[in-house]
Write a protein that holds these residues in place. Structure first.
Motif, short mmCIF file in Angstrom:
data_model
loop_
_atom_site.label_atom_id
_atom_site.label_comp_id
_atom_site.label_asym_id
_atom_site.label_seq_id
_atom_site.Cartn_x
_atom_site.Cartn_y
_atom_site.Cartn_z
N VAL A 7 -13.22 -9.18 -49.51
CA VAL A 7 -14.39 -9.42 -50.36
C VAL A 7 -15.61 -8.68 -49.78
N GLN A 8 -15.79 -8.79 -48.48
CA GLN A 8 -16.90 -8.07 -47.84
C GLN A 8 -16.77 -6.56 -48.04
N ALA A 9 -15.55 -6.05 -47.93
CA ALA A 9 -15.32 -4.62 -48.13
C ALA A 9 -15.65 -4.22 -49.56
N ARG A 10 -15.27 -5.06 -50.54
CA ARG A 10 -15.59 -4.76 -51.94
C ARG A 10 -17.10 -4.74 -52.18
N ILE A 11 -17.81 -5.70 -51.58
CA ILE A 11 -19.27 -5.75 -51.74
C ILE A 11 -19.91 -4.53 -51.10
N THR A 12 -19.49 -4.21 -49.89
CA THR A 12 -20.03 -3.04 -49.19
C THR A 12 -19.78 -1.77 -49.97
N GLU A 13 -18.56 -1.58 -50.45
CA GLU A 13 -18.21 -0.39 -51.22
C GLU A 13 -18.99 -0.34 -52.54
N VAL A 60 -26.03 -13.50 -50.77
CA VAL A 60 -24.67 -13.93 -51.08
C VAL A 60 -24.01 -14.38 -49.79
N ALA A 61 -23.40 -15.56 -49.81
CA ALA A 61 -22.63 -16.02 -48.65
C ALA A 61 -21.15 -15.93 -49.00
N VAL A 62 -20.36 -15.37 -48.09
CA VAL A 62 -18.92 -15.24 -48.27
C VAL A 62 -18.27 -16.19 -47.27
N ILE A 63 -17.50 -17.17 -47.77
CA ILE A 63 -16.98 -18.25 -46.94
C ILE A 63 -15.46 -18.29 -47.04
N SER A 64 -14.79 -18.31 -45.90
CA SER A 64 -13.33 -18.42 -45.88
C SER A 64 -12.94 -19.86 -46.09
N TYR A 110 -24.02 -18.29 -54.42
CA TYR A 110 -24.90 -17.33 -55.08
C TYR A 110 -25.86 -18.14 -55.93
N GLY A 111 -27.14 -18.00 -55.69
CA GLY A 111 -28.14 -18.71 -56.49
C GLY A 111 -28.00 -20.22 -56.43
N GLY A 112 -27.51 -20.74 -55.32
CA GLY A 112 -27.36 -22.18 -55.17
C GLY A 112 -26.10 -22.76 -55.78
N SER A 113 -25.26 -21.91 -56.38
CA SER A 113 -24.00 -22.37 -56.97
C SER A 113 -22.82 -21.83 -56.18
N ARG A 114 -21.67 -22.51 -56.32
CA ARG A 114 -20.47 -22.14 -55.59
C ARG A 114 -19.47 -21.50 -56.55
N TYR A 115 -18.89 -20.39 -56.13
CA TYR A 115 -17.89 -19.67 -56.89
C TYR A 115 -16.70 -19.40 -55.98
N THR A 116 -15.56 -19.03 -56.55
CA THR A 116 -14.40 -18.69 -55.73
C THR A 116 -13.76 -17.40 -56.22
N ILE A 117 -13.06 -16.76 -55.27
CA ILE A 117 -12.24 -15.59 -55.58
C ILE A 117 -10.84 -15.92 -55.05
#
Length: 99
Positions: A23-29, A61-65, A8-15
């Motif tokens: 995560v995709q379902a949460r974003i979509t919802e 936003v990129a979601v990466i496994s 996000y914005g060129g930075s890396r985060y984790t969940i």
């Protein structure tokens, strides 16, 4: 432990403890219910700091496994990710010195 990485914005985060699909379902919802929402994530390596990302329909936003380092699956050769089937080595054990 499974975790999902977010860029996000060129930075890396984790969940932590959540897979890509959830995560995709949460974003979509979240976007279905509101024009924007806050996504709670962790920032930093080692001792992670809680952070919130503002997500809207225009937010890239990129979601990466991410795979566990202890987790090995069959055919874990890097060649399976970067080479077409016909160029993959016959053996996963084959390296540059073996060719």
């Amino acid at each position: 432990m499974k975790r999902t990485a977010i860029t996000y914005g060129g930075s890396r985060y984790t969940i932590p403890n959540e897979d890509v699909a959830s995560v995709q379902a949460r974003i979509t919802e979240g976007l279905r219910n509101e024009p924007w929402f806050w996504l709670e994530v962790n920032h930093g390596d080692g001792r992670a700091t809680p952070a919130r990302l503002l997500v809207s329909p225009a937010t890239p936003v990129a979601v990466i496994s991410e795979r566990d380092t202890d987790q090995q699956d069959e055919g874990s050769s890097v060649a399976r990710y970067i080479l077409p089937d016909e160029l993959r080595p016959v053996s996963d054990e084959m390296g540059p010195a073996d060719s």
